[in-house]
Design a protein around this motif. Structure first.
Motif, PDB file in Angstrom:
ATOM      1  N   PRO A 211      40.750   7.799  33.256  1.00  0.00           N
ATOM      2  CA  PRO A 211      42.158   7.845  33.671  1.00  0.00           C
ATOM      3  C   PRO A 211      42.388   7.235  35.047  1.00  0.00           C
ATOM      4  O   PRO A 211      43.470   6.721  35.310  1.00  0.00           O
ATOM      5  CB  PRO A 211      42.489   9.340  33.664  1.00  0.00           C
ATOM      6  N   VAL A 212      41.371   7.246  35.907  1.00  0.00           N
ATOM      7  CA  VAL A 212      41.550   6.703  37.251  1.00  0.00           C
ATOM      8  C   VAL A 212      41.710   5.185  37.192  1.00  0.00           C
ATOM      9  O   VAL A 212      42.635   4.612  37.768  1.00  0.00           O
ATOM     10  CB  VAL A 212      40.365   7.101  38.160  1.00  0.00           C
ATOM     11  N   ILE A 213      40.810   4.523  36.448  1.00  0.00           N
ATOM     12  CA  ILE A 213      40.976   3.067  36.334  1.00  0.00           C
ATOM     13  C   ILE A 213      42.203   2.766  35.480  1.00  0.00           C
ATOM     14  O   ILE A 213      42.861   1.741  35.671  1.00  0.00           O
ATOM     15  CB  ILE A 213      39.723   2.370  35.753  1.00  0.00           C
ATOM     16  N   GLY A 214      42.532   3.674  34.582  1.00  0.00           N
ATOM     17  CA  GLY A 214      43.744   3.485  33.774  1.00  0.00           C
ATOM     18  C   GLY A 214      44.960   3.313  34.671  1.00  0.00           C
ATOM     19  O   GLY A 214      45.755   2.386  34.492  1.00  0.00           O
ATOM     20  N   PHE A 246      39.019   1.422  41.184  1.00  0.00           N
ATOM     21  CA  PHE A 246      38.064   0.798  40.273  1.00  0.00           C
ATOM     22  C   PHE A 246      36.701   1.450  40.370  1.00  0.00           C
ATOM     23  O   PHE A 246      36.074   1.768  39.355  1.00  0.00           O
ATOM     24  CB  PHE A 246      37.931  -0.706  40.537  1.00  0.00           C
ATOM     25  N   TRP A 247      36.219   1.688  41.594  1.00  0.00           N
ATOM     26  CA  TRP A 247      34.842   2.182  41.714  1.00  0.00           C
ATOM     27  C   TRP A 247      34.734   3.684  41.490  1.00  0.00           C
ATOM     28  O   TRP A 247      33.646   4.185  41.188  1.00  0.00           O
ATOM     29  CB  TRP A 247      34.224   1.756  43.042  1.00  0.00           C
ATOM     30  N   ILE A 248      35.855   4.421  41.638  1.00  0.00           N
ATOM     31  CA  ILE A 248      35.792   5.840  41.236  1.00  0.00           C
ATOM     32  C   ILE A 248      35.538   5.914  39.739  1.00  0.00           C
ATOM     33  O   ILE A 248      34.870   6.823  39.243  1.00  0.00           O
ATOM     34  CB  ILE A 248      37.089   6.580  41.634  1.00  0.00           C
ATOM     35  N   PHE A 249      36.052   4.910  39.012  1.00  0.00           N
ATOM     36  CA  PHE A 249      35.660   4.762  37.616  1.00  0.00           C
ATOM     37  C   PHE A 249      34.307   4.054  37.507  1.00  0.00           C
ATOM     38  O   PHE A 249      33.422   4.484  36.770  1.00  0.00           O
ATOM     39  CB  PHE A 249      36.718   3.953  36.855  1.00  0.00           C
TER      40      PHE A 249
ATOM     41  N   GLU B  33      43.918  14.262  31.910  1.00  0.00           N
ATOM     42  CA  GLU B  33      45.268  14.023  32.427  1.00  0.00           C
ATOM     43  C   GLU B  33      45.387  14.419  33.898  1.00  0.00           C
ATOM     44  O   GLU B  33      46.148  13.818  34.651  1.00  0.00           O
ATOM     45  CB  GLU B  33      46.281  14.835  31.597  1.00  0.00           C
ATOM     46  N   VAL B  34      44.627  15.451  34.307  1.00  0.00           N
ATOM     47  CA  VAL B  34      44.651  15.859  35.711  1.00  0.00           C
ATOM     48  C   VAL B  34      44.238  14.680  36.592  1.00  0.00           C
ATOM     49  O   VAL B  34      44.860  14.397  37.614  1.00  0.00           O
ATOM     50  CB  VAL B  34      43.711  17.064  35.943  1.00  0.00           C
ATOM     51  N   PHE B  35      43.197  13.957  36.158  1.00  0.00           N
ATOM     52  CA  PHE B  35      42.748  12.807  36.948  1.00  0.00           C
ATOM     53  C   PHE B  35      43.749  11.662  36.871  1.00  0.00           C
ATOM     54  O   PHE B  35      43.885  10.889  37.813  1.00  0.00           O
ATOM     55  CB  PHE B  35      41.352  12.356  36.494  1.00  0.00           C
ATOM     56  N   PHE B  36      44.420  11.531  35.735  1.00  0.00           N
ATOM     57  CA  PHE B  36      45.439  10.487  35.591  1.00  0.00           C
ATOM     58  C   PHE B  36      46.558  10.712  36.598  1.00  0.00           C
ATOM     59  O   PHE B  36      46.898   9.830  37.390  1.00  0.00           O
ATOM     60  CB  PHE B  36      45.970  10.499  34.150  1.00  0.00           C
TER      61      PHE B  36
END
Lengths: 629, 199
Positions: A211-214, A246-249, B33-36
């Motif tokens: 979800p972070v890179i998302g 990007f790098w957290i993913f 979703e929390v991370f999103f």
């Protein structure tokens, strides 16, 4: 044997339609494996073109533009379309078998994840015929990835990677639910095979990093197409934000690539050493520790970005910490083979090769944690050498070991061992010829992602050597392909338990029936199958339990009223809704690339939404097992 | 070698088992979703003051957004009542609460559309500043989640009306309720960070 009848799915079990509509985790696993292998050939061809270009100074085979597209697509392909899906192939096929389940928790979601992966990867490749492939490297650094708006190339990157991420996310949710709630009776968490454990860890890594890179990929897409200012430095947007997202993913992602291979090797070494895994709990908890630490080291990819000494020291220290659980694993693997009765099969050779190559890659990785040294190595061929040692010498060797180990279970036939050993040595030599010289090239200052280099810098010899090595690897892969085709047709037949295995997948026939187990096994041990076959004498040596023979195990315990005996086993029916939903999602993605021609874009978007909703509504409304209603 | 035949999972009722599996999956998804949302909130915090001298947090209408937040939070209450009614097998009453929840969600969305229109008139757009970009992305994706929730609620009502609601199916009031509560809780964080926390 208790009578167990399987509710036959409505459709036939052969032919193209049966593959399109299948929800069987084993068939989906095979489709993942075949797709990953095809993309491996494509990504490998891209690598060969890169090596041909660099074989001599001032290479003229490729233009700068073509080179940029090729190295970007090589990276994206190998990460997202080869290693992740081949890991997913093993996980799909073997996790339910290893925990004694009949299927994954959500068979249709599983099919959806596969089709979405395949369509997204094809979507990414369709960019070659519509204006060129992504050319901003797999890291897609902003503002390079957001500013060149005359091309739609990086839109394919932003959308393709996003969709591949959604597919992986669906798979992760599925595995977490499967492993935590569908284990056979007695299969406590610390009795699970290490491969299943590593699947848990990678699933959580994907679940929390994708979800972070998302978010980052949406921001790139919006910056490129809708005029947002996330990475626009001229408007005080901060391109460094993309590097963080990007790098957290990206860093957990490299553990996603390697941990399943570590799991496979942890399965193979005990079997071919005829010893239990040395320090099972240590190996498992080290894997979990690697997963946790993997979220705290991302900025070591950014030591030249100017984060300041405090952040750099902190991330440097955290990076050094990673060496501890990794080192624990390596010592445990060596301890497993120590004093064992080694059988040097091809699977074992690849596993031992994995350990050796991964140690080299791991050690060059530790050098990156020293910030001043990393500043010198950054974006040089030293980095390329490092990550190929962990991802090819590590991960790919592990997955090749897995092919030789599990092919008999997939097909009921052995791979050719003689050809396999030839393949191992050619791949091993070719691999080291290709990537060992890159350490030297990098320390001599050759930058990566550069399409040619001038004469007289001392790069000629090592580059030529690397190119020769890369063709040896290609020969190795060709031999593997030949072996796979040949053995699939007329390999030696394999029994249910060809290697004297330790885990539950070897208790069922090769290939397993649709419902996996006639009776759900009851588990008493780590390596439960081994302890059904072997007892221990006074001196601690394994002694075969007499009443069990030849790998066939009588699982019947009581009469007809025991367990599920006499009950119908309801397997989920085939469904075409997952493939429809997946196609719809990719059409939505395709629509987003047409922001310059809104009419086409909105048409595709609308069509995609309708098709997706059709798929999802049908999916939600249809019963899982049709006969049950 | 002691063989301790500890069977820690008694063979349970298949219907209960599948509920457990589905809830585990939903919790895993919500963890993702929390991370999103966490990433988008981080982006917003980074650009909170990067307004390029254009409109910033001062244009927020706190009383209005407080009212629409209250509406959204009340929808969690109706969702609980719907889940309770379905749990008791009273689908007719459950449907009323489902429709109520969906209407409250729609009211919140209408409030958001109104609010966005006001802000655009005041000069705050996705292109006006990194502040604008990150504000609309965060609140917009939250709104999209509410919209998906309304769609799921409508599907539940539709299946129930057609007599095709089956608690053993994936399309299940309990799972939709988990999702809906999550979307509400995220809004509490967003409302606090974006609207109230103006240092």
């Amino acid at each position: 044997m208790a009578v167990a009848t399987t509710t036959a799915p409505t459709a036939s079990t052969s032919g193209l339609w049966s593959w399109i509509t299948t929800v069987d985790h084993k068939r989906i696993g095979i489709m993942y494996a075949v797709s990953a292998f095809v993309f491996f050939l494509v990504g490998g061809t891209e690598a060969l073109l890169i090596r041909l270009q660099l074989a001599t100074p001032n290479g003229t085979l490729l233009s700068a533009d073509a080179y940029n597209q090729l190295f970007t697509m090589h990276g994206l392909t190998m990460v997202f379309a080869v290693i992740m899906p081949i890991a997913a192939a093993y996980q799909n096929y073997f996790v339910p078998l290893q925990i004694g389940a009949r299927d994954v928790a959500f068979p249709r979601l599983n099919a959806f994840a596969f089709w979405l992966f395949l369509f997204s990867a094809l979507f990414l490749y369709s960019s070659f015929v519509v204006g060129g492939a992504p050319d901003g490297a797999w890291v897609g650094y902003a503002p390079l990835s957001t500013q060149l708006k005359e091309f739609i190339r990086m839109d394919y990157y932003a959308i393709g990677a996003q969709l591949l991420g959604v597919a992986s996310l669906a798979g992760s949710v599925n595995f977490i639910a499967t492993i935590f709630t569908m284990r056979a009776p007695g299969m406590t968490l610390l009795r699970m095979p290490v491969f299943t454990w590593m699947t848990v860890v990678t699933s959580f890594l994907l679940l929390l990093s994708l979800p972070v890179i998302g978010v980052g990929l949406w921001q790139i897409l919006f910056d490129r197409n809708f005029g947002t200012l996330f990475y626009a430095a001229q408007a005080q947007g901060d391109p460094l934000l993309w590097q963080h997202l990007f790098w957290i993913f990206g860093h957990p992602e490299v553990y996603v690539l390697i941990l399943p291979a570590m799991g496979i090797v942890s399965e193979i070494l005990p079997v071919f050493s005829r010893k239990p895994l040395f320090g099972y709990a240590f190996v498992v908890f080290s894997g979990i520790a690697i997963g946790f630490l993997g979220f705290g080291v991302w900025a070591h990819h950014m030591f030249t970005a100017g984060l300041g000494p405090v952040a750099e020291a902190g991330f440097g220290l955290a990076t050094m910490l990673i060496a501890i659980p990794t080192g624990v694993k390596i010592f445990n693997w060596i301890g497993t083979t120590w004093g064992g009765k080694l059988r040097l099969t091809t699977a074992m050779l690849f596993s031992l090769g994995f350990i050796a190559m991964f140690v080299i890659g791991g050690l060059s990785g530790v050098t990156h944690s020293i910030v001043p040294a990393d500043t010198q190595q950054h974006d040089s061929y030293y980095i390329v050498a490092h990550f190929h040692y962990v991802l090819f010498g590590g991960a790919v060797f592990g997955y090749m070991a897995g092919i030789y180990y599990w092919f008999p279970k997939w097909t009921g036939r052995f791979l050719d061992e003689k050809l396999g050993k030839v393949q191992f040595w050619i791949t091993f030599v070719g691999f080291n010829l290709t990537f060992a010289p890159m350490h030297i090239l990098g320390l001599d200052g050759m930058p990566r992602r550069t399409y040619r280099y001038p004469e007289g810098l001392g790069f000629e010899f090592w580059n030529l050597l690397a190119t020769i090595g890369s063709f040896l690897i290609a020969l190795g892969v060709l031999l593997l392909l030949i072996n796979l085709v040949k053995s699939y047709r007329k390999g030696a037949p394999a029994p249910a338990d060809p290697w004297d295995g330790r885990t539950l997948e070897w208790t069922t026939s090769s290939p397993p029936p649709v419902h996996n187990f006639d009776e759900i096994p009851v588990v008493h041990h780590v390596d439960d199958f081994w302890y059904r076959k072997y007892g221990v004498d006074e001196e601690g040596r394994a002694v075969r339990v007499p009443e069990v023979t030849g790998g066939t195990v009588e699982v019947e315990v009581g009469g007809e009223d025991h367990g599920e005996a006499g009950h119908d086993i309801h397997m989920p029916s085939p469904s075409y809704f997952p493939i429809i939903a997946a196609a719809g999602v990719v059409v939505i993605g395709a629509g987003l690339t047409f922001s310059s021609t809104p009419l086409v874009g909105f048409t595709l978007l609308g069509l995609g939404v309708i098709v997706t909703l059709w798929g999802l509504m049908g999916w939600a409304g249809e019963p899982i097992t049709k006969e049950a209603h | 070698m002691a063989i301790d035949a500890v069977v820690d999972q008694p063979l349970e009722d298949p219907s209960a088992a599948i509920h457990r599996t589905r809830k585990t999956a939903m919790w895993a998804f919500l963890g993702s979703e929390v991370f999103f949302f966490g990433s988008m909130i981080s982006t917003f915090l980074l650009y909170r003051n990067t307004t390029l001298d254009g409109p910033g947090a001062e244009i927020f209408n706190i009383p209005f957004t407080s009212a629409s937040s209250f509406v959204l939070l009340m929808s969690s209450l109706t969702m609980v009542l719907a889940d309770h009614a379905f749990g008791n097998g009273d689908q007719r009453q459950g449907r009323i609460w489902l429709v109520g929840t969906a209407l409250l969600g729609t009211t919140f969305l209408a409030g958001q559309i109104f609010e966005f229109t006001e802000f655009v008139h005041a000069g705050l757009t996705i292109r006006s500043s990194p502040f604008g970009s990150s504000f609309y992305m965060l609140t917009g994706f939250h709104g999209a989640h509410v919209a998906v929730g309304v769609l799921l609620l409508s599907m539940l009502v539709f299946f129930s009306l057609r007599g095709r609601y089956d608690p053993d199916q994936g399309m299940n009031v309990e799972l939709v309720a988990l999702y809906w509560h999550f979307v509400d809780i995220v809004w509490i964080v967003i409302f606090t960070v974006v609207y109230l926390l103006q240092i």
